[in-house]
Design a protein around this motif. Structure first.
Motif, PDB file in Angstrom:
ATOM      1  N   UNK A 117       0.827  -1.214   0.000  1.00  0.00           N
ATOM      2  CA  UNK A 117       0.000   0.000   0.000  1.00  0.00           C
ATOM      3  C   UNK A 117       0.858   1.260   0.000  1.00  0.00           C
ATOM      4  N   UNK A 118       1.908   1.257   0.824  1.00  0.00           N
ATOM      5  CA  UNK A 118       2.801   2.413   0.868  1.00  0.00           C
ATOM      6  C   UNK A 118       3.448   2.628  -0.497  1.00  0.00           C
ATOM      7  N   UNK A 119       3.933   1.542  -1.083  1.00  0.00           N
ATOM      8  CA  UNK A 119       4.601   1.647  -2.380  1.00  0.00           C
ATOM      9  C   UNK A 119       3.652   2.195  -3.446  1.00  0.00           C
ATOM     10  N   UNK A 120       2.424   1.707  -3.468  1.00  0.00           N
ATOM     11  CA  UNK A 120       1.444   2.155  -4.464  1.00  0.00           C
ATOM     12  C   UNK A 120       1.063   3.616  -4.248  1.00  0.00           C
ATOM     13  N   UNK A 121       0.675   3.932  -3.025  1.00  0.00           N
ATOM     14  CA  UNK A 121       0.116   5.253  -2.733  1.00  0.00           C
ATOM     15  C   UNK A 121       1.182   6.340  -2.846  1.00  0.00           C
ATOM     16  N   UNK A 122       2.353   6.084  -2.263  1.00  0.00           N
ATOM     17  CA  UNK A 122       3.413   7.087  -2.331  1.00  0.00           C
ATOM     18  C   UNK A 122       4.045   7.125  -3.725  1.00  0.00           C
ATOM     19  N   UNK A 123       4.063   5.976  -4.399  1.00  0.00           N
ATOM     20  CA  UNK A 123       4.581   5.959  -5.760  1.00  0.00           C
ATOM     21  C   UNK A 123       3.703   6.736  -6.720  1.00  0.00           C
ATOM     22  N   UNK A 124       2.399   6.715  -6.474  1.00  0.00           N
ATOM     23  CA  UNK A 124       1.462   7.439  -7.341  1.00  0.00           C
ATOM     24  C   UNK A 124       1.387   8.916  -7.000  1.00  0.00           C
ATOM     25  N   UNK A 125       1.374   9.225  -5.702  1.00  0.00           N
ATOM     26  CA  UNK A 125       1.128  10.608  -5.270  1.00  0.00           C
ATOM     27  C   UNK A 125       2.401  11.386  -4.961  1.00  0.00           C
ATOM     28  N   UNK A 126       3.524  10.669  -4.822  1.00  0.00           N
ATOM     29  CA  UNK A 126       4.820  11.298  -4.613  1.00  0.00           C
ATOM     30  C   UNK A 126       4.934  12.065  -3.297  1.00  0.00           C
ATOM     31  N   UNK A 127       4.247  11.578  -2.272  1.00  0.00           N
ATOM     32  CA  UNK A 127       4.394  12.149  -0.927  1.00  0.00           C
ATOM     33  C   UNK A 127       3.944  11.113   0.094  1.00  0.00           C
ATOM     34  N   UNK A 128       4.157  11.429   1.377  1.00  0.00           N
ATOM     35  CA  UNK A 128       3.813  10.478   2.441  1.00  0.00           C
ATOM     36  C   UNK A 128       2.341  10.114   2.376  1.00  0.00           C
ATOM     37  N   UNK A 129       2.090   8.851   2.663  1.00  0.00           N
ATOM     38  CA  UNK A 129       0.733   8.290   2.628  1.00  0.00           C
ATOM     39  C   UNK A 129       0.075   8.364   4.007  1.00  0.00           C
ATOM     40  N   UNK A 130       0.730   7.810   5.035  1.00  0.00           N
ATOM     41  CA  UNK A 130       0.140   7.689   6.380  1.00  0.00           C
ATOM     42  C   UNK A 130       1.185   8.094   7.418  1.00  0.00           C
ATOM     43  N   UNK A 131       0.734   8.755   8.497  1.00  0.00           N
ATOM     44  CA  UNK A 131       1.663   9.173   9.561  1.00  0.00           C
ATOM     45  C   UNK A 131       1.904   8.089  10.609  1.00  0.00           C
ATOM     46  N   UNK A 132       0.840   7.356  11.002  1.00  0.00           N
ATOM     47  CA  UNK A 132       0.957   6.350  12.073  1.00  0.00           C
ATOM     48  C   UNK A 132       0.393   5.021  11.589  1.00  0.00           C
ATOM     49  N   UNK A 133       1.244   4.000  11.636  1.00  0.00           N
ATOM     50  CA  UNK A 133       0.815   2.643  11.277  1.00  0.00           C
ATOM     51  C   UNK A 133       0.639   1.832  12.558  1.00  0.00           C
ATOM     52  N   UNK A 134      -0.512   1.191  12.703  1.00  0.00           N
ATOM     53  CA  UNK A 134      -0.819   0.411  13.900  1.00  0.00           C
ATOM     54  C   UNK A 134      -1.166  -1.027  13.509  1.00  0.00           C
ATOM     55  N   UNK A 135      -0.669  -1.988  14.297  1.00  0.00           N
ATOM     56  CA  UNK A 135      -0.944  -3.398  14.028  1.00  0.00           C
ATOM     57  C   UNK A 135      -1.260  -4.137  15.320  1.00  0.00           C
ATOM     58  N   UNK A 136      -2.361  -4.882  15.307  1.00  0.00           N
ATOM     59  CA  UNK A 136      -2.732  -5.679  16.484  1.00  0.00           C
ATOM     60  C   UNK A 136      -2.113  -7.068  16.416  1.00  0.00           C
ATOM     61  N   UNK A 137      -1.908  -7.671  17.599  1.00  0.00           N
ATOM     62  CA  UNK A 137      -1.309  -8.992  17.691  1.00  0.00           C
ATOM     63  C   UNK A 137      -2.279 -10.101  17.315  1.00  0.00           C
ATOM     64  N   UNK A 138      -1.728 -11.305  17.167  1.00  0.00           N
ATOM     65  CA  UNK A 138      -2.509 -12.467  16.777  1.00  0.00           C
ATOM     66  C   UNK A 138      -3.289 -13.039  17.958  1.00  0.00           C
ATOM     67  N   UNK A 139      -4.316 -13.812  17.649  1.00  0.00           N
ATOM     68  CA  UNK A 139      -4.936 -14.713  18.616  1.00  0.00           C
ATOM     69  C   UNK A 139      -4.238 -16.061  18.455  1.00  0.00           C
ATOM     70  N   UNK A 140      -3.875 -16.679  19.583  1.00  0.00           N
ATOM     71  CA  UNK A 140      -3.128 -17.935  19.544  1.00  0.00           C
ATOM     72  C   UNK A 140      -3.903 -19.043  20.253  1.00  0.00           C
ATOM     73  N   UNK A 141      -3.777 -20.236  19.733  1.00  0.00           N
ATOM     74  CA  UNK A 141      -4.383 -21.422  20.321  1.00  0.00           C
ATOM     75  C   UNK A 141      -3.319 -22.508  20.338  1.00  0.00           C
TER      76      UNK A 141
END
Length: 472
Positions: A243-267
Motif C-alpha cells: 500500500x505504501x509503495x502504491x500510494x506514495x509511488x502514485x502521489x509522490x508524498x507520504x501516505x500515512x503518519x501512524x501505522x498500527x498493528x494488532x497482535x494475533x490470537x493464539x491457540x
C-alpha cells in the motif's frame, strides 16, 4: 488529558500523536474479505480499532473511521462457484452475518464501510498514475504489475531490504514478472472466471489486485495523506508495505503518519487462522459465552500483544466481569458526567493515552470497583459506569448480567462455570493476608487480595480487624 502516544510500526517506537488537522483524525483499517463467518482473529482486529475509535472520540477528536470490505478475491470467486451462487449473493450474506456478530460484541460501525467493487474506477486511475511514474508495467500474461525495485522506500515498514525479502518471504515466481517481489495491480481476466468479476480497462478485461483496493479506497475517502492506518500484524508485509509503495509511488508524498498493528490470537501456541484450521468463529463462541465476556476477555490483553484463547481464560473473564457488575448492582445509577480529575479516572486516562493500554485501564476500573464496594458511594459507582463506557463495558443492568453467573454453592466449594474454589483455601489466603498486613508487607497483602478477586471472591475489611468475604 490529551497526551496520547501511539506505537508507530513504521518508526518502531511510541510517538506523541499529532493529527494532520488539529482536532480531526482520519483512520483507515483493513477489514474483512467476505466469504465466510468471522472468526476470533477477525474479532480481535476489529475490537482493537473499535477501542482506538472510541478513545479518540472520548478525547474530543472528530474522527472519520473507514473500514473496508473486500468483496472480490480469488477465495470469494472459488467459494461462490462451489456454492453455485453469485459473488454478490455470497458477499451480501456474509456481510450481514459480520454486522450481526460485531454488533453483538459491541463493536461500533465505522463511519464508512466501502466495498472494493464500488471503487474500481479509482483503482484504475491509481494504476495509470503508477504507469506514468514508471512504477507499473504490463507483463506478457496480461497482468499489470508493480515494479518494486523502482520504488526506493520499499521495505521501510517491514524493516527489511529487498534482498532480505526475496530470501525470506513467499513470493510469486511468475516468469512474466521482472522481479519475483513485483506484485499484481490488475489481473487479466481468465476464461473460467464469471463475468461479474471482469471490468474493462486500457490493459484489457480484468479485475484489481488485493493491494490496490485499499490504496484506492483510503485515498478516495480520506485523502492522499491521512493520520492512522491499521490492521492485523499479518498485514504488515506484504499488504501494507505494498500500500505504501502504491500510494506514495502514485502521489509522490507520504501516505500515512501512524501505522498500527494488532497482535494475533493464539491457540496451543499457534496463530489462530483459517489456513491452519484451528479457529473458532465469533458465533461458535457466543453459543457458550455472553458477548460482553468475549469483549472483556479481549480487552484484558494489550492490542499489540498475542491473545491466548481458551475456555479457561473466558471462564475467568466471566467471573472478573461479574466483579465489576457486582459493585454496581445495588446502587442507583443516574447518568453523570465523567470527573477526569478523580484519581481512578486519571489513572484510566493515563493508561489509555499510553498506546491504548486496556489492561492497565481495567486495573483502574477494578480498584474503583473495590472503592465502590467499600463505600457504596453512588458518585463512585456512576464514575465506574461512565469510565467503562469509554471502552464499551458495563452498560447493561447489573442484575441482567449477574443472573446465573454463580452456578452452584456447596458446603465445601463454589463453582463459577469451570472455576472451582475451595473454602479452606479461601480461609488460608485470608489468614495469610492478615499476617502480611500485621507485618506491614502490604505488597503481599494486595497480591493475596488480587488472587482472591481473580477467583471471584470480594474481601470486605470490617471494624476490629475482621475480614468478611463474599462471592460474585
Amino acid at each position: 488529558m490529551n497526551n496520547l502516544k501511539i506505537y508507530n510500526t513504521l518508526t518502531r517506537n511510541k510517538q506523541t500523536f499529532v493529527p494532520i488537522t488539529p482536532g480531526k483524525v482520519k483512520m483507515y483499517v483493513c477489514g474483512m474479505t467476505i466469504y465466510d463467518y468471522c472468526h476470533i482473529g477477525h474479532a480481535r482486529m476489529m475490537m482493537a480499532f473499535d477501542v482506538v475509535y472510541r478513545w479518540l472520540k472520548t478525547l474530543g477528536f472528530e474522527v472519520i473511521y473507514v473500514r473496508n470490505i473486500t468483496d472480490i478475491d480469488d477465495k470469494i470467486i472459488k467459494r461462490a462457484l462451489e456454492n453455485g451462487e453469485s459473488i454478490g449473493e455470497l458477499t451480501a450474506r456474509f456481510t450481514a452475518y459480520m454486522h450481526e456478530d460485531t454488533a453483538a460484541i459491541g463493536i461500533l460501525p465505522p463511519d464508512h464501510e466501502p466495498h472494493a467493487t464500488d471503487y474500481v474506477p479509482q483503482m484504475l486511475r491509481l494504476i495509470e498514475k503508477l504507469e506514468k511514474n514508471g512504477l507499473a508495467y504490463q507483463a506478457s500474461d496480461g497482468d499489470v504489475n508493480y515494479s518494486v525495485r523502482d520504488f526506493p522506500g520499499y521495505g521501510q515498514l517491514s524493516g527489511k531490504s529487498l534482498d532480505d525479502l526475496r530470501a525470506g518471504e513467499r513470493v510469486d515466481v511468475s516468469v512474466d514478472k521482472r522481479d519475483p517481489l513485483d506484485f499484481v495491480l490488475w489481473k487479466s481476466s481468465k476464461p473460467s472466471e464469471p463475468e461479474e468479476v471482469k471490468w474493462p480497462s486500457k490493459w484489457g478485461s480484468g479485475r484489481p489486485g488485493w493491494h490496490i483496493e485499499c490504496s484506492a479506497m483510503a485515498c478516495e475517502l480520506l485523502g492522499e495523506h491521512f493520520d492512522i492506518h491499521g490492521g492485523g500484524a499479518d498485514l504488515q508485509f506484504p499488504h501494507h508495505e505494498n500500500e505504501i509503495a502504491q500510494s506514495e509511488g502514485a502521489c509522490q508524498h507520504r501516505f500515512v503518519n501512524y501505522w498500527m498493528h494488532n497482535g494475533f490470537v493464539r491457540l496451543d501456541n499457534e496463530k489462530m487462522s483459517k489456513s491452519l484450521g484451528n479457529f473458532f468463529t465469533i458465533r461458535d463462541v457466543l453459543k457458550k459465552y455472553d458477548p460482553e465476556v468475549l469483549r472483556f476477555f479481549m480487552l484484558r490483553a494489550h492490542y499489540r500483544s498475542a491473545l491466548n484463547y481458551s475456555d479457561a481464560h473466558l471462564d475467568d473473564a466471566k467471573v472478573a466481569l461479574a466483579r465489576l457488575y457486582t459493585a454496581l448492582k445495588d446502587i442507583e445509577l443516574d447518568v453523570a458526567a465523567l470527573d477526569w480529575s478523580e484519581s481512578h479516572a486519571a489513572r484510566f486516562a493515563e493508561a489509555m493515552n499510553d498506546d491504548f493500554n486496556t489492561p492497565l485501564a481495567l486495573a483502574a476500573l477494578f480498584d474503583l470497583a473495590s472503592a465502590v464496594n467499600k463505600t457504596q458511594s453512588p458518585v463512585l459507582a456512576r464514575q465506574l459506569k461512565a469510565l467503562a463506557a469509554t471502552i464499551g463495558l458495563l452498560q447493561r443492568d447489573p442484575k441482567d448480567y449477574l443472573q446465573g453467573t454463580v452456578q452452584a454453592v456447596t458446603k465445601d466449594s463454589i463453582h463459577f462455570g469451570s472455576v472451582q474454589i475451595d473454602q479452606e483455601e479461601i480461609a488460608a489466603l485470608i489468614q495469610a493476608r492478615l499476617e502480611a498486613k500485621k507485618s506491614k508487607d502490604f505488597v503481599l497483602a494486595d497480591r493475596i487480595r488480587s488472587e482472591l478477586l481473580a477467583k471471584g471472591i470480594v474481601l470486605e475489611d470490617k471494624s476490629g480487624g475482621c475480614t468478611e468475604w463474599r462471592c460474585v
